[in-house]
Write an enzyme that holds these catalytic residues in place. Sequence first.
Site, PDB file in Angstrom:
ATOM      1  N   CYS A  44      24.631  33.826  48.206  1.00  0.00           N
ATOM      2  CA  CYS A  44      23.763  32.795  47.248  1.00  0.00           C
ATOM      3  C   CYS A  44      22.689  32.159  48.046  1.00  0.00           C
ATOM      4  CB  CYS A  44      24.646  31.789  46.712  1.00  0.00           C
ATOM      5  SG  CYS A  44      25.819  32.166  45.503  1.00  0.00           S
ATOM      6  N   THR A  66      34.824  35.931  47.540  1.00  0.00           N
ATOM      7  CA  THR A  66      34.301  36.534  46.397  1.00  0.00           C
ATOM      8  C   THR A  66      33.445  37.772  46.682  1.00  0.00           C
ATOM      9  OG1 THR A  66      32.393  35.109  46.219  1.00  0.00           O
ATOM     10  CG2 THR A  66      33.976  34.308  45.040  1.00  0.00           C
ATOM     11  N   CYS A 113      21.920  27.301  44.907  1.00  0.00           N
ATOM     12  CA  CYS A 113      22.748  27.705  43.703  1.00  0.00           C
ATOM     13  C   CYS A 113      23.484  26.697  43.035  1.00  0.00           C
ATOM     14  CB  CYS A 113      23.719  28.984  44.203  1.00  0.00           C
ATOM     15  SG  CYS A 113      24.524  29.821  42.917  1.00  0.00           S
ATOM     16  N   ARG A 155      27.353  40.984  48.053  1.00  0.00           N
ATOM     17  CA  ARG A 155      26.473  41.274  46.482  1.00  0.00           C
ATOM     18  C   ARG A 155      25.739  40.316  46.558  1.00  0.00           C
ATOM     19  NH1 ARG A 155      29.272  42.315  42.607  1.00  0.00           N
ATOM     20  NH2 ARG A 155      31.274  41.693  43.770  1.00  0.00           N
ATOM     21  N   ARG A 182      29.532  26.635  41.359  1.00  0.00           N
ATOM     22  CA  ARG A 182      30.674  25.943  41.948  1.00  0.00           C
ATOM     23  C   ARG A 182      30.459  25.992  43.295  1.00  0.00           C
ATOM     24  NH1 ARG A 182      36.324  24.940  41.553  1.00  0.00           N
ATOM     25  NH2 ARG A 182      36.748  26.844  41.615  1.00  0.00           N
ATOM     26  N   CYS A 241      21.665  32.823  41.128  1.00  0.00           N
ATOM     27  CA  CYS A 241      20.691  32.307  41.778  1.00  0.00           C
ATOM     28  C   CYS A 241      19.848  33.676  42.432  1.00  0.00           C
ATOM     29  CB  CYS A 241      21.138  31.438  42.901  1.00  0.00           C
ATOM     30  SG  CYS A 241      22.264  32.420  44.257  1.00  0.00           S
ATOM     31  N   CYS A 270      24.165  37.046  44.511  1.00  0.00           N
ATOM     32  CA  CYS A 270      24.873  36.279  43.206  1.00  0.00           C
ATOM     33  C   CYS A 270      23.711  36.622  41.915  1.00  0.00           C
ATOM     34  CB  CYS A 270      24.612  34.891  43.500  1.00  0.00           C
ATOM     35  SG  CYS A 270      24.974  33.803  42.084  1.00  0.00           S
TER      36      CYS A 270
HETATM   37 ZN   LIG Z   1      24.328  31.799  43.418  1.00  0.00          ZN
END
Ligand SMILES: [Zn+2]
Length: 350
Positions: free
Chosen positions: A39, A35, A43, A68, A46, A73, A70
């Site tokens: 995180c 993705t 976090c 990048r 999922r 979180c 998240c």
């Molecule tokens: Zn996150």
Amino acid sequence: MTHTVAKPDDERAWQAVLARDRKFDGRFVTGVLSTGIYCRPSCSARHPRRENVRFFAEPAEAERAGLRACLRCRPNDVSRDEEAVTRALAMLDEVGDTAPGLAELAETVGYSPTHFQRVFKRAVGLSPAEYGRARRFERAGEALSGGASVTEAIHEAGFSAPSRFYESSAERLGMAPSAWRDGGGGVRIHWAVVATTLGRMLVAATDRGVCRLSFDEDREDLAARFPKAELIEGGEDFARLLEDVVAAVEQPEHSQRIPLDVQGTAFQQTVWRELQRIPAGETRTYAQIAAAVGKPGAVRAAGSANGANNVAVLIPCHRVIRSDGAIGGYAYGEAIKRELLRRENAQTKL
Ligand SMILES: [Zn+2]
């Protein structure tokens, strides 16, 4: 002793992610290659598939790898740290017989002790233990100036045993608490007034360090501050210290660490420490200082702490200016402040 906490091995890190363990926040971030997001371990999103995950020691490293932060979180967001520090400060500010220890503070704010120690120190300039100690001194000071006996003061301040108070007070305050209460009773202060390019400068020191540096003051001003101290003009060891002090004032680029013997509340000490971090040639605003000591709302208090500084130049309160760029006040006049800043600027531009 090291202040960095190693990132756990990948297996341990993955277990922390699966458990959404907040204690690992700050020790690593989880990069999800599929993705392009990274995180905090805790976090709530999922869980990614293990094969898409790579662990990084810190946000900057994940960003260098093209990931990048998240949005859920906010792994690079400092506001959570600020909240945690504010909560811890409130806990430490509460008067009690036993100050909460690092483990208890960290547990309450949901950080690991080592990580929280780092976060707290970065924000406040003192470790939680140092801050707690400073608060106890502050309360002892209030009790003493309120006329309590030293023993009463110690108990009021929450020290476990008198010996602990003397032990730490010697290292922190320079003067024994009875002397402190007494306007410097039993303390020897060497002093001199010297001519400098900034005008007449008063320098005074106990055997622990400089306790007063000011301009246009005299023996009488010093005596008013320490009415019961033994004031001695000059002195052999003092002469050497004086030389260093004059050099630091005249040539800020050569400034070295000069021992100080200063007293103040916990908040004042924190502000003064922060002032000492401003490099020569740079300035900060009162708002920046307040934010840097973890109390962004306390701009006015930061200004007062700045003004309560006893040791001009060596604790560089002249490097704090107003937010609108105006030079702001100075205890010894704007001309001296302007001149100090001018020569520091000149030196850093060379
Ligand atoms: Zn996150």
